[in-house]
Design a protein around this motif. Sequence first.
Motif, PDB file in Angstrom:
ATOM      1  N   SER A 442     -14.585 -11.871  90.856  1.00  0.00           N
ATOM      2  CA  SER A 442     -15.902 -11.775  90.211  1.00  0.00           C
ATOM      3  C   SER A 442     -16.359 -10.327  90.189  1.00  0.00           C
ATOM      4  O   SER A 442     -16.347  -9.648  91.238  1.00  0.00           O
ATOM      5  N   VAL A 443     -16.752  -9.857  89.000  1.00  0.00           N
ATOM      6  CA  VAL A 443     -17.230  -8.484  88.863  1.00  0.00           C
ATOM      7  C   VAL A 443     -18.433  -8.443  87.932  1.00  0.00           C
ATOM      8  O   VAL A 443     -18.664  -9.371  87.156  1.00  0.00           O
ATOM      9  N   LYS A 444     -19.175  -7.364  88.016  1.00  0.00           N
ATOM     10  CA  LYS A 444     -20.260  -7.063  87.080  1.00  0.00           C
ATOM     11  C   LYS A 444     -20.008  -5.681  86.491  1.00  0.00           C
ATOM     12  O   LYS A 444     -19.230  -4.889  87.035  1.00  0.00           O
ATOM     13  N   HIS A 445     -20.684  -5.392  85.394  1.00  0.00           N
ATOM     14  CA  HIS A 445     -20.503  -4.095  84.725  1.00  0.00           C
ATOM     15  C   HIS A 445     -20.744  -2.935  85.674  1.00  0.00           C
ATOM     16  O   HIS A 445     -19.990  -1.949  85.695  1.00  0.00           O
ATOM     17  N   LEU A 448     -18.020  -1.144  87.873  1.00  0.00           N
ATOM     18  CA  LEU A 448     -17.040  -0.193  87.340  1.00  0.00           C
ATOM     19  C   LEU A 448     -17.230   1.208  87.908  1.00  0.00           C
ATOM     20  O   LEU A 448     -16.259   1.979  88.017  1.00  0.00           O
ATOM     21  N   ASP A 449     -18.455   1.543  88.246  1.00  0.00           N
ATOM     22  CA  ASP A 449     -18.744   2.888  88.727  1.00  0.00           C
ATOM     23  C   ASP A 449     -18.719   3.003  90.245  1.00  0.00           C
ATOM     24  O   ASP A 449     -19.025   4.068  90.796  1.00  0.00           O
ATOM     25  N   GLY A 450     -18.351   1.918  90.939  1.00  0.00           N
ATOM     26  CA  GLY A 450     -18.359   1.925  92.402  1.00  0.00           C
ATOM     27  C   GLY A 450     -17.005   2.253  93.010  1.00  0.00           C
ATOM     28  O   GLY A 450     -15.962   2.194  92.349  1.00  0.00           O
ATOM     29  N   ASP A 451     -17.017   2.576  94.296  1.00  0.00           N
ATOM     30  CA  ASP A 451     -15.785   2.908  95.009  1.00  0.00           C
ATOM     31  C   ASP A 451     -14.862   1.705  95.126  1.00  0.00           C
ATOM     32  O   ASP A 451     -13.631   1.850  95.093  1.00  0.00           O
ATOM     33  N   ARG A 478     -20.581  -6.326  76.991  1.00  0.00           N
ATOM     34  CA  ARG A 478     -19.853  -5.584  75.955  1.00  0.00           C
ATOM     35  C   ARG A 478     -19.496  -4.181  76.458  1.00  0.00           C
ATOM     36  O   ARG A 478     -18.381  -3.692  76.235  1.00  0.00           O
ATOM     37  N   SER A 479     -20.440  -3.535  77.147  1.00  0.00           N
ATOM     38  CA  SER A 479     -20.182  -2.202  77.682  1.00  0.00           C
ATOM     39  C   SER A 479     -19.025  -2.224  78.676  1.00  0.00           C
ATOM     40  O   SER A 479     -18.220  -1.281  78.744  1.00  0.00           O
ATOM     41  N   PHE A 480     -18.933  -3.292  79.455  1.00  0.00           N
ATOM     42  CA  PHE A 480     -17.827  -3.441  80.409  1.00  0.00           C
ATOM     43  C   PHE A 480     -16.491  -3.413  79.669  1.00  0.00           C
ATOM     44  O   PHE A 480     -15.546  -2.716  80.073  1.00  0.00           O
ATOM     45  N   PHE A 481     -16.406  -4.171  78.566  1.00  0.00           N
ATOM     46  CA  PHE A 481     -15.167  -4.202  77.800  1.00  0.00           C
ATOM     47  C   PHE A 481     -14.843  -2.833  77.206  1.00  0.00           C
ATOM     48  O   PHE A 481     -13.681  -2.398  77.216  1.00  0.00           O
ATOM     49  N   PHE A 482     -15.859  -2.146  76.688  1.00  0.00           N
ATOM     50  CA  PHE A 482     -15.625  -0.806  76.132  1.00  0.00           C
ATOM     51  C   PHE A 482     -15.008   0.115  77.193  1.00  0.00           C
ATOM     52  O   PHE A 482     -14.055   0.858  76.929  1.00  0.00           O
ATOM     53  N   LYS A 483     -15.577   0.066  78.398  1.00  0.00           N
ATOM     54  CA  LYS A 483     -15.098   0.968  79.447  1.00  0.00           C
ATOM     55  C   LYS A 483     -13.694   0.586  79.914  1.00  0.00           C
ATOM     56  O   LYS A 483     -12.871   1.463  80.216  1.00  0.00           O
ATOM     57  N   LEU A 484     -13.401  -0.714  79.980  1.00  0.00           N
ATOM     58  CA  LEU A 484     -12.033  -1.127  80.321  1.00  0.00           C
ATOM     59  C   LEU A 484     -11.046  -0.583  79.289  1.00  0.00           C
ATOM     60  O   LEU A 484      -9.981  -0.060  79.644  1.00  0.00           O
ATOM     61  N   MET A 485     -11.403  -0.721  78.015  1.00  0.00           N
ATOM     62  CA  MET A 485     -10.503  -0.276  76.950  1.00  0.00           C
ATOM     63  C   MET A 485     -10.308   1.232  76.994  1.00  0.00           C
ATOM     64  O   MET A 485      -9.191   1.737  76.848  1.00  0.00           O
ATOM     65  N   ASN A 486     -11.381   1.977  77.209  1.00  0.00           N
ATOM     66  CA  ASN A 486     -11.270   3.427  77.280  1.00  0.00           C
ATOM     67  C   ASN A 486     -10.441   3.880  78.479  1.00  0.00           C
ATOM     68  O   ASN A 486      -9.796   4.928  78.446  1.00  0.00           O
TER      69      ASN A 486
END
Length: 664
Positions: A442-445, A448-451, A478-486
């Motif tokens: 389980s994750v939240k957007h 992504l910015d955490g250790d 949606r932002s989560f998906f963008f960052k995964l793709m990048n």
Amino acid sequence: MDTQAAAALKGIYCNSITQYSRFLTHEVNIGGVKMGGKQPIRIQSMTTAFTMDTEASIAQSIRMIDAGCEYVRITAPSIKEAQNLLEIKKGLAAKGYHTPLVADIHFTPNAAELAAKIVEKVRVNPGNYADKKKFEELNYTPEAYEKELARIKTKFAPLVEICKANGTAMRIGTNHGSLSDRIMSWYGDTPKGMVESAMEFIRICHGMDYHNLVISMKSSNAQVMVQAYRLLVKTMVAEGMNYPLHLGVTEAGDGEDGRIKSAVGIGTLLEDGLGDTIRVSLTEEPEYEIPVAQALAQRYENRTQIAEEDLENPDFDLPAQYSPFEYNKRESAELNTFIGGHQVPRVILDLSDQNLKDVNILAAAGYNYSPILDKYNMGDQSIDFAYLGDKLPSFNFPGNLKQLYNYQTWLTLNDKTNCHPLFTLKEYISASQKDVALNLVSVKHRDLDGDDFANIPFDKTLVFVLETTTEFGMMDQRSFFFKLMNAGIDTPVIVKRSYQFDDAESLAQKELKTQLYGATDLGALLLDGFGDGVWLDAPQVSTKFRVSTSFGILQATRSRISKTEYISCPSCGRTLFDLQETTQMIRSRTDHLKGIKIGIMGCIVNGPGEMADADYGYVGTGPGKITLYRGKEVVKKNVSSDNALDDLIGIMKDDGMWVEKEIV
């Protein structure tokens, strides 16, 4: 440069695709009920009564208005119906109703010109207002095409002048299925073709200094509809225009299917901040459309508005493989030929609150147990994962239904066959034991910015379960998906949405909101190509309802087909048979034909073109007469309505597409 112009130059169609901000449009006055700008999202619908039946039209209009309809649309296919709009208007006024009326016009400019002097708004379809449709491929030189545009202006300009003189508004309403042969030949059967079909008429109005315009881009395919609206806004802004948008998915159907498909299309655009008025097109009485439209619009009434100066820079780094104007599924790893990659999106159902001693609880999940055979029979809507939390069942689950347990409980299982753990992020990083096949985290957007996220040991067993608790949940995910793709991370992602409604609301209200909100939030991501699975968490509605809604969302987004699709128009005064009764009759005999699309149209205006990509069509062509189609090809003309369904089934049999319905 303002935010909207800057966004358009970057190829973005709205103020922001990662934060909610309503796109401000030009305000239009429609009989004193204004639309666009900072006005609320307006609600409208269309009468189904015969326009020449004045009393029936008045009575139906009143039912619609009392339900909350702010604009009433009435078909005017010829001069006599256009003239009778005056009698309907007088009758409504005599009863104290002054709601603006809209005349719906297709092939008859003379009817439009008359109606524009009577009612507050006219709707014209650029696909058939100045062109004939014969499904012919036409060849044009650029010079010849320019001559065609001049011809269209000659035919259309008189209506514009009348609207200007009378203060009448106009909707330029493009329909995917009724693009002219000229547009189809020049631009193809594409969202681009839909946009250019409207823009030709918009440019004429703009050049004549007429701006009391509303624009729509309707399709029975929610994906096409969304892409067309987005491209329209980008095109308008690039040309210095920002006319208000009328949102709708045409021929959405009835019941659950119609509500979910409408919410997928309309809701996706509302999330983008687009849309000034909405019409939900259901094959039901028009007053039943209003609560659905209201539930969609009300969700945004108090939505926090991100200030323009606080919006992310339009230079936001969009993934190279993402385009809002075409469908590209996010590339994800395929794990054990079960999830991700080219597999269909999986469906997860929470059964942790159910009686796990009762074998029949799986019936709602698509698994019917036969005590005699001691086996489960799967349906077309059978879930893929059952989340059991910390509870253990007292019976054996079917072999193809995977069980999910919280990690600590999963560790205690003696037999872990077909059982997989669900971790928190911290648990997964520190876990001494993991599953050899699938590990869900389980994750939240914001993770992504955490250790912790930076320390994830990625492998080909990992699946993310993406949750959100923010007000802007869809854009957050949606932002989560963008960052995964990048970042080049191809881990499969199951999208989870949780809903909790006011206990004071009725069950029907909770079910409707579950359908509409789920279809909006999950559907918007699926249309963008995001998501390898869906988890609809709504404990206030039944497990069966959650399953049906989940599969309905996948069907509406064309992500996973599990049933027959009916492309049925909502009816109007042109309709030549009872659409509701006929749709139910056809459904009763064909609803087992998984993957088949059947168009059910009340008249030829909404006929072969409007059926878009239907496999078969059932179209009214006269009193008691039906014409049957295979795709856009006429197979049988003027069949008696008494025999038409049998003949349609016969065509399917000839094509090898018919299977007999199993008797359970």
